[in-house]
Design a protein around this motif. Structure first.
Motif, PDB file in Angstrom:
ATOM      1  N   LEU A 129       0.840  -1.196   0.000  1.00  0.00           N
ATOM      2  CA  LEU A 129       0.000   0.000   0.000  1.00  0.00           C
ATOM      3  C   LEU A 129       0.877   1.248   0.000  1.00  0.00           C
ATOM      4  CD1 LEU A 129      -2.971  -0.827   2.403  1.00  0.00           C
ATOM      5  CD2 LEU A 129      -3.041  -0.434  -0.055  1.00  0.00           C
ATOM      6  N   SER A 130       1.924   1.219   0.827  1.00  0.00           N
ATOM      7  CA  SER A 130       2.828   2.367   0.873  1.00  0.00           C
ATOM      8  C   SER A 130       3.463   2.608  -0.494  1.00  0.00           C
ATOM      9  CB  SER A 130       3.934   2.129   1.907  1.00  0.00           C
ATOM     10  OG  SER A 130       3.379   1.972   3.182  1.00  0.00           O
ATOM     11  N   ARG A 131       3.863   1.532  -1.143  1.00  0.00           N
ATOM     12  CA  ARG A 131       4.487   1.676  -2.454  1.00  0.00           C
ATOM     13  C   ARG A 131       3.499   2.292  -3.448  1.00  0.00           C
ATOM     14  NH1 ARG A 131       5.833  -3.594  -4.606  1.00  0.00           N
ATOM     15  NH2 ARG A 131       6.597  -3.789  -2.457  1.00  0.00           N
ATOM     16  N   PHE A 132       2.258   1.782  -3.452  1.00  0.00           N
ATOM     17  CA  PHE A 132       1.232   2.347  -4.336  1.00  0.00           C
ATOM     18  C   PHE A 132       1.075   3.838  -4.068  1.00  0.00           C
ATOM     19  CE2 PHE A 132      -1.289  -1.863  -4.980  1.00  0.00           C
ATOM     20  CZ  PHE A 132      -0.403  -2.225  -5.983  1.00  0.00           C
ATOM     21  N   GLN A 133       1.145   4.207  -2.804  1.00  0.00           N
ATOM     22  CA  GLN A 133       0.992   5.606  -2.455  1.00  0.00           C
ATOM     23  C   GLN A 133       2.172   6.421  -2.973  1.00  0.00           C
ATOM     24  OE1 GLN A 133      -0.984   7.816   1.003  1.00  0.00           O
ATOM     25  NE2 GLN A 133       0.811   6.830   1.889  1.00  0.00           N
ATOM     26  N   ARG A 134       3.379   5.890  -2.769  1.00  0.00           N
ATOM     27  CA  ARG A 134       4.579   6.565  -3.250  1.00  0.00           C
ATOM     28  C   ARG A 134       4.503   6.785  -4.758  1.00  0.00           C
ATOM     29  NH1 ARG A 134       8.499   2.791  -2.042  1.00  0.00           N
ATOM     30  NH2 ARG A 134       7.512   2.366  -0.044  1.00  0.00           N
ATOM     31  N   GLU A 135       3.950   5.800  -5.445  1.00  0.00           N
ATOM     32  CA  GLU A 135       3.865   5.894  -6.909  1.00  0.00           C
ATOM     33  C   GLU A 135       2.659   6.713  -7.365  1.00  0.00           C
ATOM     34  OE1 GLU A 135       3.810   1.771  -7.765  1.00  0.00           O
ATOM     35  OE2 GLU A 135       5.981   1.531  -7.645  1.00  0.00           O
ATOM     36  N   GLY A 136       1.886   7.192  -6.401  1.00  0.00           N
ATOM     37  CA  GLY A 136       0.778   8.077  -6.750  1.00  0.00           C
ATOM     38  C   GLY A 136      -0.486   7.370  -7.221  1.00  0.00           C
ATOM     39  N   HIS A 137      -0.532   6.044  -7.087  1.00  0.00           N
ATOM     40  CA  HIS A 137      -1.726   5.323  -7.535  1.00  0.00           C
ATOM     41  C   HIS A 137      -2.906   5.532  -6.598  1.00  0.00           C
ATOM     42  CE1 HIS A 137       1.091   2.303  -9.731  1.00  0.00           C
ATOM     43  NE2 HIS A 137       1.112   3.496 -10.252  1.00  0.00           N
ATOM     44  N   LEU A 138      -2.584   5.801  -5.343  1.00  0.00           N
ATOM     45  CA  LEU A 138      -3.663   5.966  -4.374  1.00  0.00           C
ATOM     46  C   LEU A 138      -3.167   6.766  -3.176  1.00  0.00           C
ATOM     47  CD1 LEU A 138      -2.686   3.853  -2.023  1.00  0.00           C
ATOM     48  CD2 LEU A 138      -3.852   2.169  -3.424  1.00  0.00           C
ATOM     49  N   ALA A 139      -4.097   7.183  -2.363  1.00  0.00           N
ATOM     50  CA  ALA A 139      -3.751   7.801  -1.094  1.00  0.00           C
ATOM     51  C   ALA A 139      -4.382   6.963   0.004  1.00  0.00           C
ATOM     52  CB  ALA A 139      -4.276   9.229  -1.039  1.00  0.00           C
ATOM     53  N   VAL A 140      -3.606   6.633   0.990  1.00  0.00           N
ATOM     54  CA  VAL A 140      -4.130   5.801   2.062  1.00  0.00           C
ATOM     55  C   VAL A 140      -3.764   6.427   3.399  1.00  0.00           C
ATOM     56  CG1 VAL A 140      -2.073   4.341   1.869  1.00  0.00           C
ATOM     57  CG2 VAL A 140      -4.073   3.514   3.125  1.00  0.00           C
ATOM     58  N   ARG A 141      -4.781   6.530   4.233  1.00  0.00           N
ATOM     59  CA  ARG A 141      -4.532   6.981   5.595  1.00  0.00           C
ATOM     60  C   ARG A 141      -5.334   6.075   6.487  1.00  0.00           C
ATOM     61  NH1 ARG A 141      -4.832  12.155   9.160  1.00  0.00           N
ATOM     62  NH2 ARG A 141      -6.012  10.516  10.170  1.00  0.00           N
ATOM     63  N   GLN A 142      -4.642   5.254   7.200  1.00  0.00           N
ATOM     64  CA  GLN A 142      -5.338   4.241   7.994  1.00  0.00           C
ATOM     65  C   GLN A 142      -6.221   3.413   7.066  1.00  0.00           C
ATOM     66  OE1 GLN A 142      -3.240   4.879  10.745  1.00  0.00           O
ATOM     67  NE2 GLN A 142      -5.044   3.962  11.684  1.00  0.00           N
ATOM     68  N   ARG A 143      -7.539   3.472   7.312  1.00  0.00           N
ATOM     69  CA  ARG A 143      -8.421   2.641   6.492  1.00  0.00           C
ATOM     70  C   ARG A 143      -9.131   3.434   5.402  1.00  0.00           C
ATOM     71  NH1 ARG A 143     -10.936  -1.769  10.627  1.00  0.00           N
ATOM     72  NH2 ARG A 143      -8.973  -2.227  11.681  1.00  0.00           N
ATOM     73  N   ASP A 144      -8.841   4.716   5.353  1.00  0.00           N
ATOM     74  CA  ASP A 144      -9.416   5.518   4.284  1.00  0.00           C
ATOM     75  C   ASP A 144      -8.567   5.362   3.037  1.00  0.00           C
ATOM     76  OD1 ASP A 144     -11.229   6.423   6.121  1.00  0.00           O
ATOM     77  OD2 ASP A 144     -10.089   8.230   6.614  1.00  0.00           O
ATOM     78  N   ILE A 145      -9.226   5.012   1.957  1.00  0.00           N
ATOM     79  CA  ILE A 145      -8.505   4.791   0.704  1.00  0.00           C
ATOM     80  C   ILE A 145      -9.079   5.693  -0.374  1.00  0.00           C
ATOM     81  CG2 ILE A 145      -8.248   3.170  -1.215  1.00  0.00           C
ATOM     82  CD1 ILE A 145      -6.550   1.916   0.535  1.00  0.00           C
ATOM     83  N   GLU A 146      -8.196   6.321  -1.105  1.00  0.00           N
ATOM     84  CA  GLU A 146      -8.640   7.030  -2.299  1.00  0.00           C
ATOM     85  C   GLU A 146      -7.846   6.512  -3.488  1.00  0.00           C
ATOM     86  OE1 GLU A 146      -8.945  11.541  -4.216  1.00  0.00           O
ATOM     87  OE2 GLU A 146      -7.764  11.182  -2.403  1.00  0.00           O
ATOM     88  N   LEU A 147      -8.533   5.919  -4.433  1.00  0.00           N
ATOM     89  CA  LEU A 147      -7.871   5.431  -5.642  1.00  0.00           C
ATOM     90  C   LEU A 147      -7.712   6.624  -6.587  1.00  0.00           C
ATOM     91  CD1 LEU A 147      -9.825   2.081  -6.148  1.00  0.00           C
ATOM     92  CD2 LEU A 147      -7.884   2.584  -4.655  1.00  0.00           C
ATOM     93  N   LYS A 148      -6.463   7.026  -6.802  1.00  0.00           N
ATOM     94  CA  LYS A 148      -6.244   8.227  -7.601  1.00  0.00           C
ATOM     95  C   LYS A 148      -5.964   7.902  -9.048  1.00  0.00           C
ATOM     96  CE  LYS A 148      -4.574  11.688  -4.794  1.00  0.00           C
ATOM     97  NZ  LYS A 148      -3.592  12.437  -3.959  1.00  0.00           N
ATOM     98  N   ASN A 149      -5.570   6.667  -9.298  1.00  0.00           N
ATOM     99  CA  ASN A 149      -5.244   6.305 -10.673  1.00  0.00           C
ATOM    100  C   ASN A 149      -5.682   4.863 -10.915  1.00  0.00           C
ATOM    101  OD1 ASN A 149      -4.160   5.817 -13.156  1.00  0.00           O
ATOM    102  ND2 ASN A 149      -2.173   6.765 -12.705  1.00  0.00           N
ATOM    103  N   MET A 150      -6.968   4.720 -11.145  1.00  0.00           N
ATOM    104  CA  MET A 150      -7.523   3.379 -11.323  1.00  0.00           C
ATOM    105  C   MET A 150      -6.876   2.696 -12.534  1.00  0.00           C
ATOM    106  SD  MET A 150     -10.774   3.197  -9.365  1.00  0.00           S
ATOM    107  CE  MET A 150     -12.134   2.818 -10.433  1.00  0.00           C
ATOM    108  N   GLY A 151      -6.576   3.485 -13.530  1.00  0.00           N
ATOM    109  CA  GLY A 151      -5.933   2.919 -14.721  1.00  0.00           C
ATOM    110  C   GLY A 151      -4.640   2.213 -14.380  1.00  0.00           C
ATOM    111  N   ALA A 152      -3.810   2.913 -13.594  1.00  0.00           N
ATOM    112  CA  ALA A 152      -2.529   2.317 -13.219  1.00  0.00           C
ATOM    113  C   ALA A 152      -2.754   1.046 -12.393  1.00  0.00           C
ATOM    114  CB  ALA A 152      -1.700   3.326 -12.421  1.00  0.00           C
ATOM    115  N   LEU A 153      -3.765   1.102 -11.539  1.00  0.00           N
ATOM    116  CA  LEU A 153      -4.048  -0.082 -10.722  1.00  0.00           C
ATOM    117  C   LEU A 153      -4.487  -1.251 -11.608  1.00  0.00           C
ATOM    118  CD1 LEU A 153      -5.818   1.473  -7.609  1.00  0.00           C
ATOM    119  CD2 LEU A 153      -3.596   0.327  -7.687  1.00  0.00           C
ATOM    120  N   MET A 154      -5.344  -0.950 -12.578  1.00  0.00           N
ATOM    121  CA  MET A 154      -5.771  -2.009 -13.490  1.00  0.00           C
ATOM    122  C   MET A 154      -4.565  -2.563 -14.234  1.00  0.00           C
ATOM    123  SD  MET A 154      -9.404  -0.742 -15.075  1.00  0.00           S
ATOM    124  CE  MET A 154     -10.466   0.342 -14.133  1.00  0.00           C
ATOM    125  N   GLU A 155      -3.698  -1.661 -14.609  1.00  0.00           N
ATOM    126  CA  GLU A 155      -2.464  -2.070 -15.279  1.00  0.00           C
ATOM    127  C   GLU A 155      -1.707  -3.089 -14.418  1.00  0.00           C
ATOM    128  OE1 GLU A 155       0.106  -1.836 -18.532  1.00  0.00           O
ATOM    129  OE2 GLU A 155      -1.839  -0.859 -18.220  1.00  0.00           O
TER     130      GLU A 155
END
Lengths: 261, 261
Positions: free
Chosen positions: B231-257
Motif C-alpha cells: 500500500l505504501s508503495r502504491f501511495q509513493r507511486e501516486g496510484h492511491l492515497a491511504v490513511r489508515q483505512r481511508d482509501i482514495e484510488l487516484k489512478n484506477m488505470g494504473a491499478l488495473m495495469e
DNA sequence: CGGGTTGTTGATGAGGGTCAAACACGGTGG
DNA sequence: CCACCGTGTTTGACCCTCATCAACAACCCG
C-alpha cells in the motif's frame, strides 16, 4: 475405511489411458448410445438421486456423449453456456486464464464429476475444459435439467448440493493456495486424488497420475520443478514410491501428517 | 460506467461504521421488522428477481434479521446448516480453519451479498462467518427458500445463478492466489472492492476499508507487513492515497495495469 | 532410432515471510 | 486534561522457501 469391493484388479497394473476407458469400450463409440441405467458410474454420478426404475428419465435428459481425444477442449472461455457435463471416462482439467496470458488449472475432474457449473451465472463459460487423455463426457442441456428439476425435487436439491460442493471444494483449495507450504500442498493433493480413486472403486494406494508435473504445479500454485523435487523428497523419506506417473502411497499416515489433516 | 445517482454524499466523509449502518438505523432495532418491499437493498439482493408487487412473499420467507456486533459470529464451523444469510448492513468475513489451527479468510461480504452457500451440500457449515463491524443479516431458512423455488422458477434460477457466481468468484480468487504477485493481488482486491461499493451506490474512488491489514493479508495469502508495504508503495507511486483505512484510488488505470486486467 | 515431450537435479537469486522496534490512534480512567 | 494502554500500522533488517535458469536423463511415438 474399507477397500472397495469393486476393485477387481490393481489400478497399478493398468497401462496408461486404460485406467478408466475400459468402461467406455463397453458402450462402444456411438455418440447416441447414452444409457444411464446401465452406466458403470450411475452410483457416483448426478443420476444417483433418482431411483433406478426412473433412470430412463435421464436417458432423455442426456442427449449425447461427447468423445474427446487428449488435449481437445470441451468448451472454451467465452463459449455460450448451454450444458453441464458429466465426465464419463478419462479426465479433464479446467483452466483459467489471466488476461495477461498466464494460465492456471483450477480443477481436475474424474469420472462421475460435474463440469461447467461456474457458467450458470453469466451464461458464458469463463474457463476452459480440456481432456487430460482420451475421454468422454455426457452432455446435459441445462435448460432441460432445470425443467426436470421442476418435477423432481430430489434432483433439484441434488443440483444445489453439487453446486454447493464445488464451492466447498474451491474454498478448500483457496486455503491450500493461501497458507500451505509446497509439501503440504502436494500431500493434500495426493490424498485427495486417492480418495477420489477409491470412490470410483480403484485402489487408494496405487494409481496413475493422469496429468503432468507442470499441470500439478499449475493446480497447486507451484512450479513443475518444485513438484518434482517434493515428490522425490517424499520418496526418499519412504512416504511413497513414484516412477513417472505411477504413484504408490506407502505411508498415508505420514502424508496426512504433513498435509496437516 | 456512470456514477450511481444514489450517491448523495461522499463515502469518504462517513465516520467509520456508519458507511452502511445508516440503512439499518432507519429500520430500527426490532428483529421482526423485516420488510423487503421497503428495503434499501432490494435491487442488489436476492429479492431483485421478484417483481415489486410480489415482494411480500419475501417478507414471509425471511423470518428475521439478526443483529451482530463486531466480532460476533453468524455461524461457526460445524453448525447445522439451516439458513442462508443476506448481509443487510455492515460486513462479514468468512474464515476457514486448517486443522492445525492456521486460519484463512475466504471471503468478505458486503450488503446485499449472500453468505452460507457452501453448507448446502453437507448440511453443516465448514467455515465461520464473523461480523467485521456492527452488522445485520437477514435470515432465509433454506428449506422455505427451496420450497418457494417450486412456485417461482425465476427465484430458483436466481439461486442457481448465485451459487454459480460464488464458484466463479472463488475460481478467480484461486487464480489470484496461485499466480499473482503481491502487487497484483492487492490491486485486484482494491479494484474489486471499488466495484462492489459502486454497485451499492458509493464512490468507487474513495472508500473505507472495513478490515485490518492482517485480514486483507489473510484473504490474499500475504502477511500484514507485505500488505502495508505494498500500500505504501502504491501511495509513493501516486496510484492511491491511504490513511489508515481511508482509501482514495487516484489512478484506477494504473491499478488495473498492475492488476493485469 | 531419433526427435519431442516429460521428468529430474543442481546452482543461484528474488519475493515475500519473520522478527523486531517504533509510531498512530482511540479509548479509559485518574 | 493528560498519562496510559492496547490494537493496528509502518518500516527496517534478515532469512528461507520456492522460482528461475540450465543441463541432462528418461520415456514415448511414429
Amino acid at each position: 475405511m474399507s477397500m472397495s469391493a469393486a476393485l477387481h484388479q490393481p489400478a497399478w497394473a493398468f497401462p496408461r489411458n486404460d485406467a478408466f476407458s475400459f468402461v467406455s469400450r463397453a458402450v462402444a463409440q456411438s455418440r447416441a448410445a447414452v444409457n444411464c441405467s446401465g452406466c458403470y458410474h450411475r452410483k457416483v454420478c448426478l443420476a444417483n438421486v433418482v431411483p433406478d426404475r426412473e433412470l430412463g428419465m435421464f436417458d432423455e435428459l442426456i442427449s449425447m456423449r461427447r468423445k474427446l481425444s487428449r488435449g481437445a477442449t470441451l468448451y472454451r472461455a467465452g463459449d455460450r453456456f448451454e450444458a453441464l457435463y458429466v465426465v464419463h471416462s478419462g479426465g479433464f482439467k479446467t483452466v483459467g486464464r489471466l488476461t495477461h496470458g498466464e494460465e492456471k488449472i483450477t480443477g481436475f475432474h474424474l469420472p462421475g464429476e460435474l463440469v461447467g457449473l461456474d457458467a450458470i451465472d453469466s451464461a458464458k463459460h469463463s474457463y476452459e475444459a480440456v481432456a487430460l487423455e482420451d475421454s468422454e463426457a455426457c452432455v446435459i442441456p441445462f435448460a432441460r435439467l432445470e425443467a426436470a428439476g421442476q418435477k423432481f425435487p430430489e434432483l433439484r436439491h441434488q443440483l444445489f448440493r453439487l453446486l454447493s460442493r464445488d464451492i466447498s471444494r474451491d474454498q478448500g483449495l483457496m486455503l491450500l493456495l493461501g497458507v500451505m507450504t509446497a509439501e503440504q500442498r502436494l500431500a493434500t493433493f495426493l490424498l485427495n486424488l486417492s480418495r477420489r480413486y477409491q470412490r470410483l472403486g480403484f485402489s487408494p494406494e496405487r494409481f496413475v497420475l493422469r496429468m503432468t508435473r507442470e499441470e500439478i504445479g499449475s493446480y497447486l500454485g507451484l512450479t513443475l520443478e518444485t513438484v518434482s523435487r517434493t515428490l522425490s523428497r517424499f520418496q526418499r523419506e519412504g512416504h511413497l514410491a513414484v516412477r513417472q506417473r505411477d504413484i504408490e502411497l506407502k505411508n498415508m499416515g505420514a502424508l496426512m501428517e504433513t498435509a496437516g489433516c
